[in-house]
Design a protein around this motif. Structure first.
Motif, mmCIF file in Angstrom:
data_model
loop_
_atom_site.group_PDB
_atom_site.id
_atom_site.type_symbol
_atom_site.label_atom_id
_atom_site.label_comp_id
_atom_site.label_asym_id
_atom_site.label_seq_id
_atom_site.Cartn_x
_atom_site.Cartn_y
_atom_site.Cartn_z
ATOM 1 N N ALA A 196 31.582 -4.601 23.266
ATOM 2 C CA ALA A 196 31.984 -5.737 22.225
ATOM 3 C C ALA A 196 31.068 -5.693 21.004
ATOM 4 O O ALA A 196 29.719 -5.292 21.283
ATOM 5 C CB ALA A 196 31.953 -7.120 22.739
ATOM 6 N N LEU A 197 31.327 -5.985 19.914
ATOM 7 C CA LEU A 197 30.344 -5.893 18.807
ATOM 8 C C LEU A 197 30.221 -7.385 18.630
ATOM 9 O O LEU A 197 30.659 -8.355 18.936
ATOM 10 C CB LEU A 197 30.995 -5.206 17.594
ATOM 11 C CG LEU A 197 32.435 -6.044 16.978
ATOM 12 C CD1 LEU A 197 32.163 -6.628 15.598
ATOM 13 C CD2 LEU A 197 33.393 -4.976 16.909
ATOM 14 N N SER A 198 28.694 -7.720 18.015
ATOM 15 C CA SER A 198 28.424 -9.159 17.783
ATOM 16 C C SER A 198 29.221 -9.838 16.657
ATOM 17 O O SER A 198 29.326 -11.017 16.863
ATOM 18 C CB SER A 198 26.919 -9.198 17.688
ATOM 19 O OG SER A 198 26.332 -8.447 16.706
ATOM 20 N N GLY A 199 29.609 -9.064 15.727
ATOM 21 C CA GLY A 199 30.699 -9.362 14.607
ATOM 22 C C GLY A 199 30.025 -10.648 13.759
ATOM 23 O O GLY A 199 31.096 -11.295 13.430
ATOM 24 N N ARG A 251 22.837 -5.870 14.682
ATOM 25 C CA ARG A 251 22.187 -6.930 13.956
ATOM 26 C C ARG A 251 21.402 -7.661 15.254
ATOM 27 O O ARG A 251 20.145 -8.034 15.331
ATOM 28 C CB ARG A 251 22.688 -7.701 13.064
ATOM 29 C CG ARG A 251 22.057 -8.842 12.580
ATOM 30 C CD ARG A 251 23.096 -9.767 11.739
ATOM 31 N NE ARG A 251 24.276 -10.157 12.487
ATOM 32 C CZ ARG A 251 24.349 -10.715 13.538
ATOM 33 N NH1 ARG A 251 23.314 -11.465 14.021
ATOM 34 N NH2 ARG A 251 25.474 -11.047 14.107
ATOM 35 N N ALA A 252 22.320 -8.161 16.080
ATOM 36 C CA ALA A 252 21.835 -8.804 17.472
ATOM 37 C C ALA A 252 20.769 -8.336 18.185
ATOM 38 O O ALA A 252 19.798 -9.006 18.901
ATOM 39 C CB ALA A 252 22.872 -9.590 18.238
ATOM 40 N N LEU A 253 20.790 -7.072 18.001
ATOM 41 C CA LEU A 253 19.649 -6.379 18.990
ATOM 42 C C LEU A 253 18.242 -6.275 18.237
ATOM 43 O O LEU A 253 17.197 -6.439 18.888
ATOM 44 C CB LEU A 253 19.920 -4.743 19.145
ATOM 45 C CG LEU A 253 18.808 -3.982 19.857
ATOM 46 C CD1 LEU A 253 18.601 -4.446 21.301
ATOM 47 C CD2 LEU A 253 19.461 -2.291 19.799
ATOM 48 N N ILE A 262 16.639 -6.845 24.536
ATOM 49 C CA ILE A 262 17.112 -6.204 25.453
ATOM 50 C C ILE A 262 17.563 -6.787 26.924
ATOM 51 O O ILE A 262 18.751 -6.515 27.471
ATOM 52 C CB ILE A 262 16.369 -4.843 25.725
ATOM 53 C CG1 ILE A 262 16.301 -3.869 24.567
ATOM 54 C CG2 ILE A 262 16.701 -4.143 27.017
ATOM 55 C CD1 ILE A 262 15.468 -2.816 24.509
ATOM 56 N N ASP A 263 16.650 -7.697 27.169
ATOM 57 C CA ASP A 263 16.900 -8.131 28.683
ATOM 58 C C ASP A 263 18.088 -9.329 28.616
ATOM 59 O O ASP A 263 18.822 -9.415 29.493
ATOM 60 C CB ASP A 263 15.556 -8.835 29.107
ATOM 61 C CG ASP A 263 14.419 -8.149 29.529
ATOM 62 O OD1 ASP A 263 14.609 -6.902 29.913
ATOM 63 O OD2 ASP A 263 13.381 -8.491 29.825
ATOM 64 N N SER A 264 18.089 -10.041 27.261
ATOM 65 C CA SER A 264 18.927 -10.853 27.181
ATOM 66 C C SER A 264 20.539 -10.280 27.155
ATOM 67 O O SER A 264 21.364 -10.738 27.743
ATOM 68 C CB SER A 264 18.813 -11.730 26.097
ATOM 69 O OG SER A 264 18.911 -11.241 24.918
ATOM 70 N N ILE A 265 20.529 -9.214 26.244
ATOM 71 C CA ILE A 265 21.757 -8.465 26.235
ATOM 72 C C ILE A 265 22.354 -7.756 27.443
ATOM 73 O O ILE A 265 23.156 -7.892 27.625
ATOM 74 C CB ILE A 265 21.661 -7.412 24.890
ATOM 75 C CG1 ILE A 265 21.465 -8.194 23.708
ATOM 76 C CG2 ILE A 265 22.925 -6.669 24.692
ATOM 77 C CD1 ILE A 265 21.048 -7.343 22.460
ATOM 78 N N TYR A 266 21.319 -7.184 28.019
ATOM 79 C CA TYR A 266 21.640 -6.614 29.325
ATOM 80 C C TYR A 266 22.264 -7.570 30.513
ATOM 81 O O TYR A 266 23.188 -7.325 31.141
ATOM 82 C CB TYR A 266 20.386 -5.964 29.915
ATOM 83 C CG TYR A 266 20.650 -5.578 31.239
ATOM 84 C CD1 TYR A 266 20.880 -4.378 31.549
ATOM 85 C CD2 TYR A 266 20.194 -6.256 32.353
ATOM 86 C CE1 TYR A 266 21.260 -3.410 32.929
ATOM 87 C CE2 TYR A 266 20.177 -5.652 33.848
ATOM 88 C CZ TYR A 266 20.967 -4.333 33.972
ATOM 89 O OH TYR A 266 21.127 -4.147 35.269
ATOM 90 N N ALA A 267 21.528 -8.746 30.509
ATOM 91 C CA ALA A 267 21.988 -9.845 31.485
ATOM 92 C C ALA A 267 23.525 -10.054 31.133
ATOM 93 O O ALA A 267 24.360 -10.561 31.973
ATOM 94 C CB ALA A 267 20.928 -11.259 31.386
ATOM 95 N N ALA A 268 23.678 -10.467 30.108
ATOM 96 C CA ALA A 268 25.044 -10.839 29.514
ATOM 97 C C ALA A 268 26.142 -9.921 29.549
ATOM 98 O O ALA A 268 27.331 -9.971 30.231
ATOM 99 C CB ALA A 268 25.149 -11.081 27.988
#
Length: 297
Positions: A238-241, A264-266, A287-293
């Protein structure tokens, strides 16, 4: 490079894909968000020097490893450059354990019939040969859906799969990205048309081929599960869009099997002027938050 090992990582790895592929048109905006003003460079060469320095800093950060980042999408200029004397793609795989991917599209046509098709890609075969020679595993190409137009969406999906077949013929795995703009009023309807068109093309693909898909976060939770579970789909990302990182993460975590491919969200919160410790800490938090999601059940 270890293509089979890369394929296993892409198919089964836990984590997300980092999109480090801002190209000529979007680079000034990305640099400005990073704290590098347009007054600090006077040519495209200098601009790309700055963006490569930014990407190098991200890639070399202690937080940026294959433990949580499965793959990274590169812009052609980044692929053609080096990090610590190695081609960027080689450095990603050998030093970070991150699968290298390449953005191959040349931008968008003007909107017609509710969609923006991809511009022609002259020299695509030569670029794919070069990428394969540098150990790149796959590609990404983006087009945009602006309305729930059945004919427009059918055309955009046909274009994506036609060029995807060309990419597959070079031994690379394409990420097809028909992005649905998140602000349109008929987003849910557009996603319904898109899903059915993609399924039609998947069912017509040879049994020994797979593609990946990069899609906007859906309006209905688990709406893309039939694509995620399809035997001809290696991965759906998914893209953050346009969503903030927190919004994108919250939506992503609700969708089983869908992982992030954020740009951009990264890089949100990163700045050229940050000391290394602060930069690394900010990136690690992202990275931790995007990984968790991405791994949420």
């Amino acid at each position: 490079m270890a293509t089979e090992e890369m394929a296993t990582r892409m198919r089964d790895g836990k984590g997300f894909i980092a999109a480090l592929d801002q190209s000529g048109g979007s680079t000034p905006k990305a640099l400005k968000a990073y704290g590098v003003d347009e007054s600090e460079y006077s040519s495209d060469t200098e601009m790309f020097d700055h963006i490569h320095a930014m990407r190098t800093r991200i890639i070399k950060s202690p937080a940026f490893t294959g433990d949580k980042v499965i793959a990274a999408i590169l812009f052609e200029d980044t692929m053609n450059r080096e990090i610590d004397g190695k081609p960027t793609s080689t450095f990603l795989w050998e030093e970070r354990g991150v699968v290298p991917l390449l953005k191959v599209d040349k931008g968008l046509e003007a909107e017609a019939d509710g969609v923006k098709l991809m511009k022609p890609m002259p020299g695509l075969d030569a670029l794919l040969d070069k990428a394969a020679g540098l150990g790149v595993f796959g590609t990404k190409m983006r087009s945009v859906i602006e309305a729930a137009s059945p004919t427009g969406i059918a055309e955009i999906v046909s274009q994506q799969f036609a060029i995807g077949a060309q990419i597959l013929s070079h031994g690379l795995v394409p990420i097809l990205e028909p992005e649905v703009t998140i602000t349109i009023s008929d987003k849910g309807e557009a996603e319904g048309i898109l899903r059915e068109e993609i399924l039609k093309h998947l069912d017509n693909m040879p049994d020994d081929q797979q593609v990946m898909l990069k899609l906007s976060l859906p309006s209905v939770t688990d709406f893309y599960k039939p694509l995620i579970d399809h035997p001809k789909v290696m991965r759906v990302v998914a893209l953050s869009g346009g969503y903030s990182r927190d919004e994108a993460n919250a939506l992503l975590a609700e969708n089983d099997g869908l992982i992030a491919s954020f740009s951009r969200a990264l890089s949100e919160g990163l700045s050229a002027g940050q000391p290394d410790a602060e930069f690394d800490s900010t990136l690690a938090e992202a990275i931790d938050s995007i990984y968790a999601a991405s791994v949420a059940p």
